[in-house]
Design an enzyme around this catalytic site. Structure first.
Site, PDB file in Angstrom:
ATOM      1  N   GLY A 126      -6.947  -6.095 -10.967  1.00  0.00           N
ATOM      2  CA  GLY A 126      -7.687  -5.199 -10.086  1.00  0.00           C
ATOM      3  C   GLY A 126      -8.585  -4.241 -10.847  1.00  0.00           C
ATOM      4  CE  LYS A 186      -1.949  -6.713  -4.544  1.00  0.00           C
ATOM      5  NZ  LYS A 186      -1.873  -5.275  -4.274  1.00  0.00           N
ATOM      6  CB  CYS A 227      -0.920  -0.010   1.211  1.00  0.00           C
ATOM      7  SG  CYS A 227      -1.959   1.465   1.281  1.00  0.00           S
ATOM      8  CG  ASN A 263      -1.268  -6.702  -9.250  1.00  0.00           C
ATOM      9  OD1 ASN A 263      -0.931  -5.799  -8.482  1.00  0.00           O
ATOM     10  ND2 ASN A 263      -2.430  -6.696  -9.851  1.00  0.00           N
TER      11      ASN A 263
END
Ligand code: FMN
Length: 327
Positions: free
Chosen positions: A226, A141, A100, A202
């Protein structure tokens, strides 16, 4: 493509209702919940039920897709104990958020900030892995690093020693945030040689061409999607079966299904915002909904918004919705 396709966590977008909608349309291998913040106290049952309501329903969406619970924190003991609470509530997997980029989150040593301390990444992962039963997958992640992909090998080695089940790599650094053109799928290939733990690629996968390219350059088999999974509500079907991306009119119908799901869970004010948010994502893949989107934004009441959607479905020509648009 033959590999796994995972639905990404997206705070404020891919919540319970959106996960339910998208897993009714697609067959994602699993979803990851929005992050649950772990600070100085163990996360309570009440918080888990609020943030990941699927835990009240067997840990899956209504159509049976497992929902792994994502935790964001940097205190190994507290994150591990929180993971155990989630597992006892039925979480089918635990994912650890080390990606994040939010300044607020990073300031309190959460998300991508932990990447600046590769030993701590390993410590958090090890503590969680040791705490939860071996049959429950624990995944991490990450991004390529804080401001330099040179940090990635040490992070990968530490996650390898922690024996996590999988590592998803958003192929950007934290300082790349989401800037277009900064994704580096090729930077993941050398990392895959450092570990036998399966990696998931990703970042910026928007359709069959970019999926193929991401897999070719990274040398991996599995992907996480996403933003485009919201913009193209049948994205998993497009990637896996070669289905056509959902048309503008079909996306409007899907938007009405979304509203139906929301209606049992949220006040009208929030539902209006979520419908506009969803259409905003759809517009990125289907620019032809622009005129209808403008009409929706001009409407105050929820029933008026629904009427515009229904009108678009009945009279696509009125909003120039019959134009075709590819990936
Ligand atoms: C609005 C938004 C919210 C996100 N929330 C989370 C989150 O809660 N946890 C997480 O690990 N990643 C989060 N991400 C990152 C995504 O999971 C994903 O890594 C990123 O969007 C790149 O993939 P994409 O190009 O397929 O969207 C978020 C991204 C966006 C745009």
């Amino acid at each position: 493509m033959d590999g796994m396709i995972v639905l990404a966590p997206m705070e404020g977008v891919l919540d319970y209702s959106m996960r339910r909608l998208l897993t009714e349309i697609n067959r994602y291998d699993w979803c990851v919940s929005e992050f649950v913040r772990v600070s100085d106290v163990v996360v309570s049952q009440k918080v888990f039920f609020k943030e990941v309501p699927e835990l009240l329903e067997g840990g899956t969406t209504a159509s049976g897709t497992p929902v792994w619970v994502q935790l964001l924190g940097s205190r190994p003991d507290i994150v591990a104990e929180s993971a155990m609470v989630a597992v006892k509530l039925g979480a089918p997997g635990i994912d650890l958020n080390f990606g994040c980029p939010s300044r607020l989150v990073n300031k309190s040593m959460g998300g991508a900030a932990v990447l600046r301390n590769p030993a701590l990444v390993g410590d958090v992962a090890r503590a969680v892995r040791d705490m939860v039963p071996p049959e429950i997958p624990v995944t991490a992640k990450i991004r390529l690093g804080w401001d330099d992909a040179a940090e990635a090998p040490e992070i990968i080695r530490n996650l390898d020693r922690a024996a996590v089940s999988r590592i998803t790599i958003h192929a950007r650094t934290r300082n790349d945030v989401y800037t277009p053109g900064t994704v580096k799928w090729e930077a993941v290939q050398p990392l895959s040689e450092l570990t036998k733990i399966p990696l998931i690629i990703n970042g910026d996968i928007t359709g069959p061409d970019s999926a193929r390219e991401a897999l070719r350059l990274s040398g991996l088999q599995d992907i996480m999607v996403g933003r485009q999974a919201v913009s193209v509500p049948n994205l998993e079907r497009v990637l896996r079966t070669g289905a056509e991306p959902m048309t503008a009119v079909a996306s409007l119908r899907t938007c009405l299904s979304f509203e139906e799901i929301l209606s049992s869970r949220m006040a009208e004010h929030y539902r209006k915002a979520r419908i506009k948010q969803f259409l905003g994502y759809v517009r990125k893949a289907r620019p032809e909904i622009q005129d209808l989107f403008r009409e929706v934004c001009l409407r105050e009441g929820l029933s008026e918004i629904i009427a515009v959607l229904e009108d678009g479905i009945r009279n696509p020509g009125r909003y120039s919705l019959d134009a075709c648009c590819s990936e």
